[in-house]
Design a protein around this motif. Structure first.
Motif, PDB file in Angstrom:
ATOM      1  N   LYS A   1      36.950  69.015  40.080  1.00 21.59           N
ATOM      2  CA  LYS A   1      37.050  67.687  40.701  1.00 21.59           C
ATOM      3  C   LYS A   1      35.689  67.229  41.198  1.00 21.59           C
ATOM      4  O   LYS A   1      35.435  67.169  42.405  1.00 21.59           O
ATOM      5  CB  LYS A   1      38.046  67.737  41.854  1.00 21.59           C
ATOM      6  CG  LYS A   1      39.438  68.142  41.414  1.00 21.59           C
ATOM      7  CD  LYS A   1      40.386  68.232  42.575  1.00 21.59           C
ATOM      8  CE  LYS A   1      41.745  68.685  42.067  1.00 21.59           C
ATOM      9  NZ  LYS A   1      42.726  68.757  43.124  1.00 21.59           N
ATOM     10  N   PRO A   2      34.792  66.866  40.288  1.00 21.05           N
ATOM     11  CA  PRO A   2      33.433  66.512  40.716  1.00 21.05           C
ATOM     12  C   PRO A   2      33.372  65.242  41.551  1.00 21.05           C
ATOM     13  O   PRO A   2      32.534  65.127  42.438  1.00 21.05           O
ATOM     14  CB  PRO A   2      32.670  66.355  39.402  1.00 21.05           C
ATOM     15  CG  PRO A   2      33.707  66.062  38.383  1.00 21.05           C
ATOM     16  CD  PRO A   2      34.940  66.786  38.840  1.00 21.05           C
ATOM     17  N   TYR A   3      34.258  64.286  41.289  1.00 18.32           N
ATOM     18  CA  TYR A   3      34.206  63.035  42.052  1.00 18.32           C
ATOM     19  C   TYR A   3      34.630  63.247  43.500  1.00 18.32           C
ATOM     20  O   TYR A   3      34.138  62.577  44.404  1.00 18.32           O
ATOM     21  CB  TYR A   3      35.057  61.961  41.383  1.00 18.32           C
ATOM     22  CG  TYR A   3      34.481  61.549  40.047  1.00 18.32           C
ATOM     23  CD1 TYR A   3      33.256  60.905  39.979  1.00 18.32           C
ATOM     24  CD2 TYR A   3      35.136  61.846  38.863  1.00 18.32           C
ATOM     25  CE1 TYR A   3      32.696  60.543  38.772  1.00 18.32           C
ATOM     26  CE2 TYR A   3      34.599  61.493  37.648  1.00 18.32           C
ATOM     27  CZ  TYR A   3      33.373  60.835  37.604  1.00 18.32           C
ATOM     28  OH  TYR A   3      32.823  60.492  36.396  1.00 18.32           O
ATOM     29  N   TYR A   4      35.526  64.175  43.749  1.00 21.52           N
ATOM     30  CA  TYR A   4      35.895  64.497  45.128  1.00 21.52           C
ATOM     31  C   TYR A   4      34.696  65.091  45.857  1.00 21.52           C
ATOM     32  O   TYR A   4      34.451  64.786  47.030  1.00 21.52           O
ATOM     33  CB  TYR A   4      37.049  65.481  45.173  1.00 21.52           C
ATOM     34  CG  TYR A   4      38.393  64.928  44.772  1.00 21.52           C
ATOM     35  CD1 TYR A   4      38.582  63.566  44.574  1.00 21.52           C
ATOM     36  CD2 TYR A   4      39.471  65.760  44.594  1.00 21.52           C
ATOM     37  CE1 TYR A   4      39.820  63.057  44.211  1.00 21.52           C
ATOM     38  CE2 TYR A   4      40.713  65.269  44.233  1.00 21.52           C
ATOM     39  CZ  TYR A   4      40.879  63.908  44.038  1.00 21.52           C
ATOM     40  OH  TYR A   4      42.102  63.424  43.693  1.00 21.52           O
ATOM     41  N   ALA A   5      33.961  65.954  45.169  1.00 23.04           N
ATOM     42  CA  ALA A   5      32.786  66.573  45.783  1.00 23.04           C
ATOM     43  C   ALA A   5      31.721  65.522  46.089  1.00 23.04           C
ATOM     44  O   ALA A   5      31.111  65.536  47.165  1.00 23.04           O
ATOM     45  CB  ALA A   5      32.220  67.650  44.860  1.00 23.04           C
TER      46      ALA A   5
ATOM     47  N   GLN B   1      32.046  81.382  44.163  1.00 23.06           N
ATOM     48  CA  GLN B   1      32.713  81.163  42.885  1.00 23.06           C
ATOM     49  C   GLN B   1      33.880  80.191  43.034  1.00 23.06           C
ATOM     50  O   GLN B   1      34.090  79.329  42.177  1.00 23.06           O
ATOM     51  CB  GLN B   1      33.196  82.489  42.301  1.00 23.06           C
ATOM     52  CG  GLN B   1      32.070  83.380  41.829  1.00 23.06           C
ATOM     53  CD  GLN B   1      32.541  84.765  41.443  1.00 23.06           C
ATOM     54  OE1 GLN B   1      33.679  85.141  41.711  1.00 23.06           O
ATOM     55  NE2 GLN B   1      31.656  85.525  40.815  1.00 23.06           N
ATOM     56  N   ASP B   2      34.647  80.326  44.126  1.00 25.36           N
ATOM     57  CA  ASP B   2      35.763  79.407  44.370  1.00 25.36           C
ATOM     58  C   ASP B   2      35.271  77.975  44.544  1.00 25.36           C
ATOM     59  O   ASP B   2      35.849  77.028  43.997  1.00 25.36           O
ATOM     60  CB  ASP B   2      36.556  79.825  45.614  1.00 25.36           C
ATOM     61  CG  ASP B   2      37.302  81.133  45.417  1.00 25.36           C
ATOM     62  OD1 ASP B   2      37.472  81.551  44.246  1.00 25.36           O
ATOM     63  OD2 ASP B   2      37.708  81.738  46.428  1.00 25.36           O
ATOM     64  N   THR B   3      34.202  77.815  45.312  1.00 25.57           N
ATOM     65  CA  THR B   3      33.632  76.490  45.538  1.00 25.57           C
ATOM     66  C   THR B   3      33.125  75.893  44.239  1.00 25.57           C
ATOM     67  O   THR B   3      33.354  74.708  43.951  1.00 25.57           O
ATOM     68  CB  THR B   3      32.489  76.569  46.566  1.00 25.57           C
ATOM     69  OG1 THR B   3      32.986  77.157  47.770  1.00 25.57           O
ATOM     70  CG2 THR B   3      31.916  75.206  46.861  1.00 25.57           C
ATOM     71  N   ASP B   4      32.466  76.686  43.441  1.00 19.78           N
ATOM     72  CA  ASP B   4      31.959  76.221  42.151  1.00 19.78           C
ATOM     73  C   ASP B   4      33.115  75.764  41.258  1.00 19.78           C
ATOM     74  O   ASP B   4      33.024  74.725  40.599  1.00 19.78           O
ATOM     75  CB  ASP B   4      31.161  77.331  41.476  1.00 19.78           C
ATOM     76  CG  ASP B   4      30.544  76.872  40.173  1.00 19.78           C
ATOM     77  OD1 ASP B   4      29.806  75.870  40.207  1.00 19.78           O
ATOM     78  OD2 ASP B   4      30.799  77.520  39.142  1.00 19.78           O
ATOM     79  N   LYS B   5      34.186  76.505  41.263  1.00 19.84           N
ATOM     80  CA  LYS B   5      35.358  76.159  40.442  1.00 19.84           C
ATOM     81  C   LYS B   5      35.950  74.825  40.882  1.00 19.84           C
ATOM     82  O   LYS B   5      36.260  73.967  40.054  1.00 19.84           O
ATOM     83  CB  LYS B   5      36.398  77.265  40.554  1.00 19.84           C
ATOM     84  CG  LYS B   5      37.635  77.028  39.728  1.00 19.84           C
ATOM     85  CD  LYS B   5      38.621  78.164  39.904  1.00 19.84           C
ATOM     86  CE  LYS B   5      39.912  77.847  39.166  1.00 19.84           C
ATOM     87  NZ  LYS B   5      40.936  78.871  39.418  1.00 19.84           N
TER      88      LYS B   5
END
Length: 98
Positions: free
Chosen positions: A76-80, A67-71
């Motif tokens: 910050k999708p561009y960082y991912a 859940q933390d990772t999903d949040k």
């Protein structure tokens, strides 16, 4: 949120089946008189109880981390995307070396 992968579900199911088989072994040896069988049964019961507790704790911990990772990824999708790209480049470079 990410869905639980089928692989992790299969592993969890396999672990549950191992614990069920161990419980059945304990029940099957309940009438045994041999001291070695009794002591082995007692040790198995203790370890099975500890394994059940730790398995439950681990599942809860992993779900919280998921859940933390999903949040973080949603915030910050561009960082991912950038991090995944860099890791892919590094793995490609490492695998391409001879």
């Amino acid at each position: 949120m990410f869905k639980d992968s089928t692989h992790s579900e299969e592993m969890a199911q396999e672990l549950r089946e191992v614990m069920n088989h161990a419980q059945k072994l304990i029940e099957a040896t309940a009438g045994e008189i041999d001291d070695r069988t009794r002591s082995a049964r007692a040790v198995l019961e203790e370890r099975l109880a500890v394994a059940k507790v730790k398995c439950g704790e681990l599942e809860g911990h992993l779900k919280n981390r998921l859940q933390d990772t999903d949040k973080i990824i949603r915030e910050k999708p561009y960082y991912a995307i950038g991090g995944s790209f860099v890791i892919g480049l590094m793995l490609g470079w490492l695998m391409g070396r001879k």
